[in-house]
Design a protein around this motif. Structure first.
Motif, PDB file in Angstrom:
ATOM      1  N   ILE A 138      27.702 -50.164 -12.292  1.00  0.00           N
ATOM      2  CA  ILE A 138      26.451 -50.378 -13.022  1.00  0.00           C
ATOM      3  C   ILE A 138      26.028 -49.070 -13.671  1.00  0.00           C
ATOM      4  CG2 ILE A 138      25.633 -52.215 -11.487  1.00  0.00           C
ATOM      5  CD1 ILE A 138      23.790 -50.094 -10.188  1.00  0.00           C
TER       6      ILE A 138
ATOM      7  N   SER B 273      27.378 -45.809 -12.026  1.00  0.00           N
ATOM      8  CA  SER B 273      27.256 -45.783 -10.559  1.00  0.00           C
ATOM      9  C   SER B 273      27.908 -47.016  -9.963  1.00  0.00           C
ATOM     10  CB  SER B 273      25.784 -45.735 -10.133  1.00  0.00           C
ATOM     11  OG  SER B 273      25.100 -44.670 -10.752  1.00  0.00           O
TER      12      SER B 273
ATOM     13  N   THR C  70      24.525 -42.215 -16.370  1.00  0.00           N
ATOM     14  CA  THR C  70      24.911 -42.222 -14.949  1.00  0.00           C
ATOM     15  C   THR C  70      25.596 -43.523 -14.503  1.00  0.00           C
ATOM     16  OG1 THR C  70      22.920 -40.887 -14.573  1.00  0.00           O
ATOM     17  CG2 THR C  70      24.128 -41.622 -12.628  1.00  0.00           C
TER      18      THR C  70
ATOM     19  N   ARG D 162      27.306 -49.857  -7.138  1.00  0.00           N
ATOM     20  CA  ARG D 162      26.252 -50.444  -6.308  1.00  0.00           C
ATOM     21  C   ARG D 162      26.850 -50.774  -4.948  1.00  0.00           C
ATOM     22  NH1 ARG D 162      23.002 -55.286  -8.788  1.00  0.00           N
ATOM     23  NH2 ARG D 162      21.935 -53.568  -9.832  1.00  0.00           N
TER      24      ARG D 162
ATOM     25  N   PRO E 267      26.071 -42.591  -7.585  1.00  0.00           N
ATOM     26  CA  PRO E 267      26.450 -42.031  -8.896  1.00  0.00           C
ATOM     27  C   PRO E 267      27.918 -41.604  -8.927  1.00  0.00           C
ATOM     28  CG  PRO E 267      24.364 -41.110  -8.136  1.00  0.00           C
ATOM     29  CD  PRO E 267      24.947 -41.857  -6.978  1.00  0.00           C
TER      30      PRO E 267
ATOM     31  N   HIS F  54      22.880 -46.477 -13.921  1.00  0.00           N
ATOM     32  CA  HIS F  54      21.642 -46.109 -13.249  1.00  0.00           C
ATOM     33  C   HIS F  54      21.110 -44.842 -13.927  1.00  0.00           C
ATOM     34  CE1 HIS F  54      18.787 -46.247  -9.966  1.00  0.00           C
ATOM     35  NE2 HIS F  54      18.972 -44.959  -9.746  1.00  0.00           N
TER      36      HIS F  54
ATOM     37  N   TRP G 122      15.550 -45.832 -18.074  1.00  0.00           N
ATOM     38  CA  TRP G 122      16.247 -46.472 -19.189  1.00  0.00           C
ATOM     39  C   TRP G 122      15.772 -45.977 -20.549  1.00  0.00           C
ATOM     40  CZ3 TRP G 122      20.598 -49.100 -19.399  1.00  0.00           C
ATOM     41  CH2 TRP G 122      21.094 -49.679 -18.236  1.00  0.00           C
TER      42      TRP G 122
ATOM     43  N   HIS H 270      22.044 -49.825  -2.873  1.00  0.00           N
ATOM     44  CA  HIS H 270      21.658 -48.596  -3.550  1.00  0.00           C
ATOM     45  C   HIS H 270      22.825 -48.098  -4.392  1.00  0.00           C
ATOM     46  CE1 HIS H 270      23.994 -45.809  -0.958  1.00  0.00           C
ATOM     47  NE2 HIS H 270      23.832 -46.762  -0.067  1.00  0.00           N
ATOM     48  N   PRO H 271      22.519 -47.431  -5.510  1.00  0.00           N
ATOM     49  CA  PRO H 271      23.577 -46.948  -6.398  1.00  0.00           C
ATOM     50  C   PRO H 271      24.163 -45.626  -5.909  1.00  0.00           C
ATOM     51  CG  PRO H 271      21.430 -46.475  -7.350  1.00  0.00           C
ATOM     52  CD  PRO H 271      21.182 -47.233  -6.081  1.00  0.00           C
TER      53      PRO H 271
END
Length: 369
Positions: free
Chosen positions: A4, A88, A86, A90, A341, A6, A11, A338-339
């Motif tokens: 994803i 990442s 970034t 998930r 990175p 992040h 954004w 949680h992501p």
């Protein structure tokens, strides 16, 4: 796990930065192509003089950039843009054996809490608000690693601290409690914090349905707004157990007349005052006394217990020992996403290309010298 984006700065900001960097990369390439075509056009016009010649490094007229440098600079911009967005992974993390105890503490801060007729495990007489502050600190010590929410109420109710595991924040809050200025008070109601408690507890159970919720309600039980009190029985669907704590004495005491209210520290160092709240009926100094009947009724409505702090009585583990097994570590499973990175490959590539570009620039600069 799934890939994803992040964004590092959110954004909106990250997208704007990335667009600018991509625009710079495109500008570098387009500018070089335009200059290169211009140079090639001039070379064709002189082709009869240099039939066997070739451009030394395919340079443009107004720049010393080469194909290699344009590629490097464009890649640097693109790598920075990708880093800002970034990429990442998930990841889902499952935890067990967590403390699933949420303690809600509601403290009465009406003007009558400034009355100096309370005791807290000591024969020394202190204000009701001081006794409440000491009770809050003992409650925090009873539930290590639990989450706490702090609410004060007088004419209105306010959730000063949302649910937090930071016990230090709660003890600091207890030290900064302030009574409502009696000069602007519009009367007190024991059910004032009810809507705040319902909203907070409902959202807590929605997020963590397996949690144990404990309510501590601290007050002198006095009500002066003349309205019929709403029942606390609506909290039964949220509260696992609760305790109502009475502060003050049955004999009562005079209420200081204040314009700004008094903090716990003010009350601890307060000297005798000659300004007291007057009883509107008798025009004499009014007396405020502990109303245990009201507090016992509230305790019954939440299916909890009532206790009165006194010369030998304070909040202790003995008061909850029969129920304490439900307040400790519970084998509840929680899942968090949680992501993670993945920018380290981008950072490494950026610094390698940057070092290459810096080296090429140094070599070119020495040649020009």
């Amino acid at each position: 796990m799934n890939l994803i984006l992040h964004p590092l700065f959110g954004w909106v900001v990250s997208s704007l930065i990335a667009l600018v960097l991509i625009g710079l990369a495109i500008f570098e390439i387009v500018s070089y192509i335009c200059d290169f075509r211009d140079v090639r056009g001039q070379e064709r016009s002189r082709s009869d003089q240099a039939q066997d010649g070739k451009p030394e490094s395919a340079q443009a007229r107004f720049t010393d950039a080469t194909v290699g440098s344009i590629i490097r600079r464009s890649l640097l911009c693109l790598l920075l843009a990708a880093t800002v967005m970034t990429p990442s992974l998930r990841s889902q993390v499952t935890t067990r054996a967590v403390n699933a105890t949420d303690v809600f503490i509601a403290v009465d801060t009406t003007g009558s809490m400034a009355v100096r007729d309370a005791n807290y495990a000591s024969p020394d007489t202190i204000s009701r608000l001081e006794a409440a502050s000491k009770a809050v600190k003992d409650i925090v010590r009873l539930y290590p690693d639990a989450s706490f929410s702090a609410i004060h109420f007088d004419s209105t109710s306010n959730a000063d601290l949302p649910l937090t595991p930071d016990s230090h924040a709660i003890t600091q809050w207890a030290d900064t409690l302030r009574t409502e200025p009696t000069a602007i008070s519009q009367g007190s109601g024991l059910d004032t914090p009810l809507n705040t408690l319902i909203t907070s507890m409902k959202s807590t159970l929605a997020a963590h349905p397996h949690d144990t919720i404990i309510l501590y309600y601290i007050s002198d039980g006095e009500t002066t707004n003349g309205q019929v009190r709403s029942t606390f029985s609506v909290l039964r669907k949220y509260v696992t157990t609760g305790e109502v704590i009475g502060v003050g004495s049955r004999q009562g005491g005079k209420i200081p007349n204040t314009k700004l209210g008094l903090t716990v520290k003010d009350l601890a160092s307060q000297n005798e005052t000659n300004s007291w709240v007057k009883d509107p009926a008798t025009k004499q100094d009014g007396l405020s006394s502990l109303n245990e009947a009201n507090l016992k009724a509230i305790a019954d409505e939440i299916s909890g217990t009532y206790m009165h702090t006194g010369t030998t009585k304070k909040i202790s583990l003995a008061d909850i020992k029969q129920k304490s097994g439900r307040f400790r570590i519970q084998p509840v499973t929680r899942k968090y996403k949680h992501p993670i990175p993945l920018i380290w490959p981008l950072v490494i590539a950026f610094f390698l290309i940057f070092a290459w570009e810096a080296g090429a620039w140094i070599v070119t600069s020495r040649r020009l010298l």
